[in-house]
Design a protein around this motif. Structure first.
Motif, PDB file in Angstrom:
ATOM      1  N   ASN A  92      10.438   5.902   2.723  1.00 17.68           N
ATOM      2  CA  ASN A  92      11.059   6.625   1.284  1.00 17.68           C
ATOM      3  C   ASN A  92      10.425   6.315   0.071  1.00 17.68           C
ATOM      4  OD1 ASN A  92      12.333   4.087   1.849  1.00 17.68           O
ATOM      5  ND2 ASN A  92      14.107   4.612   0.221  1.00 17.68           N
ATOM      6  N   VAL A  93      10.118   4.875   0.022  1.00 20.22           N
ATOM      7  CA  VAL A  93       9.340   4.358  -1.433  1.00 20.22           C
ATOM      8  C   VAL A  93       8.249   5.171  -1.538  1.00 20.22           C
ATOM      9  CG1 VAL A  93       8.516   2.413  -2.542  1.00 20.22           C
ATOM     10  CG2 VAL A  93      10.819   2.304  -1.189  1.00 20.22           C
ATOM     11  N   ILE A  94       7.269   5.184  -0.280  1.00 17.72           N
ATOM     12  CA  ILE A  94       6.098   5.730  -0.522  1.00 17.72           C
ATOM     13  C   ILE A  94       6.222   7.432  -0.949  1.00 17.72           C
ATOM     14  CG2 ILE A  94       4.179   6.581   0.986  1.00 17.72           C
ATOM     15  CD1 ILE A  94       4.348   3.827   2.530  1.00 17.72           C
ATOM     16  N   ALA A  95       7.095   7.964  -0.318  1.00 23.28           N
ATOM     17  CA  ALA A  95       7.392   9.515  -0.582  1.00 23.28           C
ATOM     18  C   ALA A  95       7.735   9.587  -1.952  1.00 23.28           C
ATOM     19  CB  ALA A  95       8.461   9.930   0.318  1.00 23.28           C
ATOM     20  N   ALA A  96       8.578   8.792  -2.457  1.00 17.73           N
ATOM     21  CA  ALA A  96       8.993   8.877  -3.815  1.00 17.73           C
ATOM     22  C   ALA A  96       7.811   8.599  -4.805  1.00 17.73           C
ATOM     23  CB  ALA A  96      10.092   7.721  -4.115  1.00 17.73           C
ATOM     24  N   PHE A  97       6.990   7.848  -4.620  1.00 19.32           N
ATOM     25  CA  PHE A  97       5.589   7.554  -5.603  1.00 19.32           C
ATOM     26  C   PHE A  97       4.200   8.154  -4.919  1.00 19.32           C
ATOM     27  CE2 PHE A  97       9.230   4.551  -6.361  1.00 19.32           C
ATOM     28  CZ  PHE A  97       9.078   4.965  -7.791  1.00 19.32           C
ATOM     29  N   PRO A  98       4.255   9.480  -4.565  1.00 17.13           N
ATOM     30  CA  PRO A  98       3.081   9.813  -3.961  1.00 17.13           C
ATOM     31  C   PRO A  98       1.735   9.435  -4.612  1.00 17.13           C
ATOM     32  CG  PRO A  98       4.063  11.790  -4.724  1.00 17.13           C
ATOM     33  CD  PRO A  98       5.030  10.405  -5.027  1.00 17.13           C
ATOM     34  N   GLU A  99       0.693   8.894  -4.236  1.00 18.29           N
ATOM     35  CA  GLU A  99      -0.557   8.687  -4.744  1.00 18.29           C
ATOM     36  C   GLU A  99      -0.488   7.590  -6.082  1.00 18.29           C
ATOM     37  OE1 GLU A  99      -3.966  10.436  -4.033  1.00 18.29           O
ATOM     38  OE2 GLU A  99      -2.718  10.170  -2.319  1.00 18.29           O
ATOM     39  N   LYS A 100       0.570   6.968  -6.039  1.00 15.55           N
ATOM     40  CA  LYS A 100       0.771   5.986  -7.061  1.00 15.55           C
ATOM     41  C   LYS A 100       1.129   4.497  -6.602  1.00 15.55           C
ATOM     42  CE  LYS A 100       2.881   8.798 -10.550  1.00 15.55           C
ATOM     43  NZ  LYS A 100       4.223   8.908 -11.323  1.00 15.55           N
ATOM     44  N   ILE A 101       1.026   4.400  -5.183  1.00 17.90           N
ATOM     45  CA  ILE A 101       0.979   2.879  -4.883  1.00 17.90           C
ATOM     46  C   ILE A 101      -0.487   2.253  -4.213  1.00 17.90           C
ATOM     47  CG2 ILE A 101       2.093   1.245  -3.192  1.00 17.90           C
ATOM     48  CD1 ILE A 101       4.387   3.452  -2.906  1.00 17.90           C
ATOM     49  N   ILE A 102      -0.871   1.492  -4.559  1.00 15.99           N
ATOM     50  CA  ILE A 102      -2.225   0.926  -4.376  1.00 15.99           C
ATOM     51  C   ILE A 102      -2.238  -0.587  -3.946  1.00 15.99           C
ATOM     52  CG2 ILE A 102      -3.333   2.438  -5.864  1.00 15.99           C
ATOM     53  CD1 ILE A 102      -4.123   0.178  -7.401  1.00 15.99           C
ATOM     54  N   ASN A 103      -3.135  -1.143  -3.038  1.00 14.97           N
ATOM     55  CA  ASN A 103      -3.040  -2.137  -2.425  1.00 14.97           C
ATOM     56  C   ASN A 103      -4.427  -2.932  -2.651  1.00 14.97           C
ATOM     57  OD1 ASN A 103      -1.978  -4.495  -0.764  1.00 14.97           O
ATOM     58  ND2 ASN A 103      -3.118  -3.734   0.938  1.00 14.97           N
ATOM     59  N   ILE A 104      -4.609  -4.389  -2.727  1.00 12.69           N
ATOM     60  CA  ILE A 104      -5.721  -4.872  -2.336  1.00 12.69           C
ATOM     61  C   ILE A 104      -6.011  -5.597  -1.159  1.00 12.69           C
ATOM     62  CG2 ILE A 104      -5.069  -6.836  -3.788  1.00 12.69           C
ATOM     63  CD1 ILE A 104      -8.084  -6.877  -4.991  1.00 12.69           C
ATOM     64  N   HIS A 105      -6.859  -5.518  -0.428  1.00 14.70           N
ATOM     65  CA  HIS A 105      -7.031  -6.277   0.971  1.00 14.70           C
ATOM     66  C   HIS A 105      -8.315  -7.217   0.691  1.00 14.70           C
ATOM     67  CE1 HIS A 105      -6.490  -6.867   5.042  1.00 14.70           C
ATOM     68  NE2 HIS A 105      -7.724  -6.967   5.285  1.00 14.70           N
ATOM     69  N   PRO A 106      -8.263  -8.390   1.220  1.00 19.44           N
ATOM     70  CA  PRO A 106      -9.104  -9.344   1.023  1.00 19.44           C
ATOM     71  C   PRO A 106     -10.466  -9.195   1.926  1.00 19.44           C
ATOM     72  CG  PRO A 106      -7.358 -10.378   1.888  1.00 19.44           C
ATOM     73  CD  PRO A 106      -7.042  -8.942   1.741  1.00 19.44           C
ATOM     74  N   ALA A 107     -10.912  -7.933   2.428  1.00 18.83           N
ATOM     75  CA  ALA A 107     -11.902  -8.019   3.256  1.00 18.83           C
ATOM     76  C   ALA A 107     -12.372  -6.362   3.229  1.00 18.83           C
ATOM     77  CB  ALA A 107     -11.621  -8.129   4.811  1.00 18.83           C
ATOM     78  N   LEU A 108     -13.614  -6.116   3.817  1.00 20.15           N
ATOM     79  CA  LEU A 108     -13.925  -4.576   3.803  1.00 20.15           C
ATOM     80  C   LEU A 108     -13.572  -3.796   4.953  1.00 20.15           C
ATOM     81  CD1 LEU A 108     -17.767  -5.783   3.001  1.00 20.15           C
ATOM     82  CD2 LEU A 108     -16.292  -4.946   1.421  1.00 20.15           C
TER      83      LEU A 108
END
Ligand code: GRF
Length: 193
Positions: A92-108
């Motif tokens: 529901n949080v993802i659906a409420a903020f489409p294309e607005k949530i970003i993450n950083i991952h420490p690998a390729l």
């Protein structure tokens, strides 16, 4: 255009959160308006206090409620930034903020991602596989761990005498440089209101 509001979610010490706060203190394009953590003793909450940024501690029950979504919406965020946040974001949080949530991952990504792959688990897997290159991936968040579309990758060497700590240190340097700048880049194409 008015200053963008950004919200940071973090579970740990918050060095990325600090780098983002510091970057936007200088250029004023955005302001961190809320820090959310799932851990009451996370270092990132001390940063929030020191910086005078409101914070919110969530638990598994409150995380997926409409009330939580409404609390986020009150800040009208242009982006929600996951900076070392260990819980899966509810649908529901993802659906409420489409294309607005970003993450950083420490690998390729797509290598060394997925459930359970965080912190030293990632770096140990990279070392175990004798990789000569690692790096960071900044990506959109969808309902599958570490699988949203990629925004930016940056590379660094893995040295023969690296351990998880030395590799993590090199990765953190990449993160602290590229994460705030990638956020600034994305904000150029988002209208704040
Ligand atoms: C970072 O390496 C990030 O890539 C990972 O968790 C770590 C968080 O570090 N997802 P910090 O709390 O920002 O220092």
């Amino acid at each position: 255009m008015s200053t963008h509001s950004i919200i940071i979610f973090a579970s740990g010490r918050g060095s990325n959160a600090q780098a983002i706060i510091d970057y936007f203190k200088k250029n004023n394009e955005a302001k961190v308006s809320l820090i959310v953590s799932n851990k009451a003793d996370a270092g990132v909450l001390s940063i929030a206090k020191e910086e005078g940024i409101p914070s919110l501690v969530i638990n598994k029950e409150t995380f997926s409620t409409d009330e939580f979504c409404d609390q986020l919406k009150e800040h009208n965020p242009s982006l929600i930034i996951l900076a070392g946040f260990l819980w899966k974001v509810p649908a529901n949080v993802i659906a409420a903020f489409p294309e607005k949530i970003i993450n950083i991952h420490p690998a390729l990504l797509p290598k060394y991602g997925g459930k359970g792959m965080y912190g030293h688990h990632v770096h140990n897997a990279v070392l175990h596989a004798s990789e000569t290159t690692s790096g960071i991936t900044i990506h959109y968040v969808n309902e599958i761990y570490d699988a949203g579309s990629k925004i930016l990758q940056a590379h660094c060497p893995v040295k023969a005498d690296d351990d998880a700590d030395s590799l993590a240190g090199r990765i953190h340097k990449l993160e602290h440089y590229f994460f705030p700048r990638t956020i600034a880049y994305l904000l150029q194409n988002i209208h704040s209101n």
